[in-house]
Design an enzyme around this catalytic site. Sequence first.
Site, PDB file in Angstrom:
ATOM      1  N   ASP A  33      50.443  17.212  54.269  1.00  0.00           N
ATOM      2  CA  ASP A  33      50.248  18.652  54.142  1.00  0.00           C
ATOM      3  C   ASP A  33      51.563  19.201  53.617  1.00  0.00           C
ATOM      4  O   ASP A  33      52.555  19.271  54.355  1.00  0.00           O
ATOM      5  CB  ASP A  33      49.895  19.275  55.491  1.00  0.00           C
ATOM      6  CG  ASP A  33      49.617  20.771  55.402  1.00  0.00           C
ATOM      7  OD1 ASP A  33      50.003  21.401  54.394  1.00  0.00           O
ATOM      8  OD2 ASP A  33      49.030  21.330  56.353  1.00  0.00           O
ATOM      9  N   SER A  56      52.152  25.633  35.192  1.00  0.00           N
ATOM     10  CA  SER A  56      50.968  26.274  34.609  1.00  0.00           C
ATOM     11  C   SER A  56      51.410  27.168  33.464  1.00  0.00           C
ATOM     12  O   SER A  56      52.580  27.587  33.392  1.00  0.00           O
ATOM     13  CB  SER A  56      50.262  27.118  35.679  1.00  0.00           C
ATOM     14  OG  SER A  56      49.265  27.946  35.126  1.00  0.00           O
ATOM     15  N   TYR A  63      49.849  33.711  42.250  1.00  0.00           N
ATOM     16  CA  TYR A  63      49.860  32.408  41.600  1.00  0.00           C
ATOM     17  C   TYR A  63      50.971  32.350  40.549  1.00  0.00           C
ATOM     18  O   TYR A  63      51.703  31.353  40.461  1.00  0.00           O
ATOM     19  CB  TYR A  63      48.501  32.135  40.958  1.00  0.00           C
ATOM     20  CG  TYR A  63      48.359  30.762  40.362  1.00  0.00           C
ATOM     21  CD1 TYR A  63      48.111  29.653  41.165  1.00  0.00           C
ATOM     22  CD2 TYR A  63      48.461  30.564  38.991  1.00  0.00           C
ATOM     23  CE1 TYR A  63      47.981  28.383  40.619  1.00  0.00           C
ATOM     24  CE2 TYR A  63      48.323  29.301  38.439  1.00  0.00           C
ATOM     25  CZ  TYR A  63      48.089  28.219  39.255  1.00  0.00           C
ATOM     26  OH  TYR A  63      47.958  26.963  38.711  1.00  0.00           O
ATOM     27  N   LYS A  76      54.123  29.646  40.367  1.00  0.00           N
ATOM     28  CA  LYS A  76      54.332  28.728  39.245  1.00  0.00           C
ATOM     29  C   LYS A  76      55.554  29.118  38.414  1.00  0.00           C
ATOM     30  O   LYS A  76      56.253  28.255  37.870  1.00  0.00           O
ATOM     31  CB  LYS A  76      53.076  28.689  38.369  1.00  0.00           C
ATOM     32  CG  LYS A  76      51.880  28.048  39.059  1.00  0.00           C
ATOM     33  CD  LYS A  76      52.144  26.606  39.459  1.00  0.00           C
ATOM     34  CE  LYS A  76      50.893  25.926  39.976  1.00  0.00           C
ATOM     35  NZ  LYS A  76      51.113  24.491  40.299  1.00  0.00           N
TER      36      LYS A  76
END
Length: 256
Positions: A60, A138, A151, A155
């Site tokens: 994890d 990304s 997000y 990134k």
Amino acid sequence: MAGRTVLIAGGAGGMGLATGLRLAADDERIVLADLPGAKLDEAVSKIAATGANAIGLRLDVRSVAACRGVVDQAREWGGGLDILVNAAGVWLEGAASEVREEQWDLVLDVNLKGAFFLISAAIPHLSAAQGVIINIASDAGIVGNSGAAVYCASKGGLVLLTKALALELAPHGIRVNAVCPGDTATPMIEYQARTYGGDDPDGYKRRLLGHYPQGERARFIGVEEIASFIHYLCQPGAAPITGAALSIDFGISAGY
């Protein structure tokens, strides 16, 4: 070249597994680290079926202790550590005014914090091997995506983390690069479409492709294409490439 030990965090996911399979073809020893369960077991079985040495480790990435522990386990199993691929990731979209603290924490912990502490733990071993770190970022780490601020933050942080660590670790012989894919045919895309596409998940995916300059020719990137890109970056011939945020996105981050 043969026989390097590769640790892939998020190794049961689409890009992680594809990368494991591509590197396994070079007889590398593959460690897939991911949440425990059938998905991880199946991923390890797919790599083992190629004849490569492979093992699955429970991880994890939100836990610093777990990150440190899995690096030690990978090193002990493989006799060292040569390549670290950070492929774990989660997606979140929606209005910034509606983001809850636990959502922010999840995305930043998985996409950024986990990568940092895996790298931190791996540095002594990668230094000994003159190794390679690949962070899967990304296009959203290079340009902003409306409705995906959290997000993008995760990134974008990963991209600049990559650049900072490339400078710091260059004297140790470690190369660090970020691969920045556009929309890729993975389970994450299917999750996005189901979760955010309302009653028209296929329409959601069409809208994603509508942003690409290819127009009617637009398609999602294949995981094998990402894996081949990562494979190249792990080769001696890529020695000059470090500190780069490398787009593989059909030009979507090039501008409008």
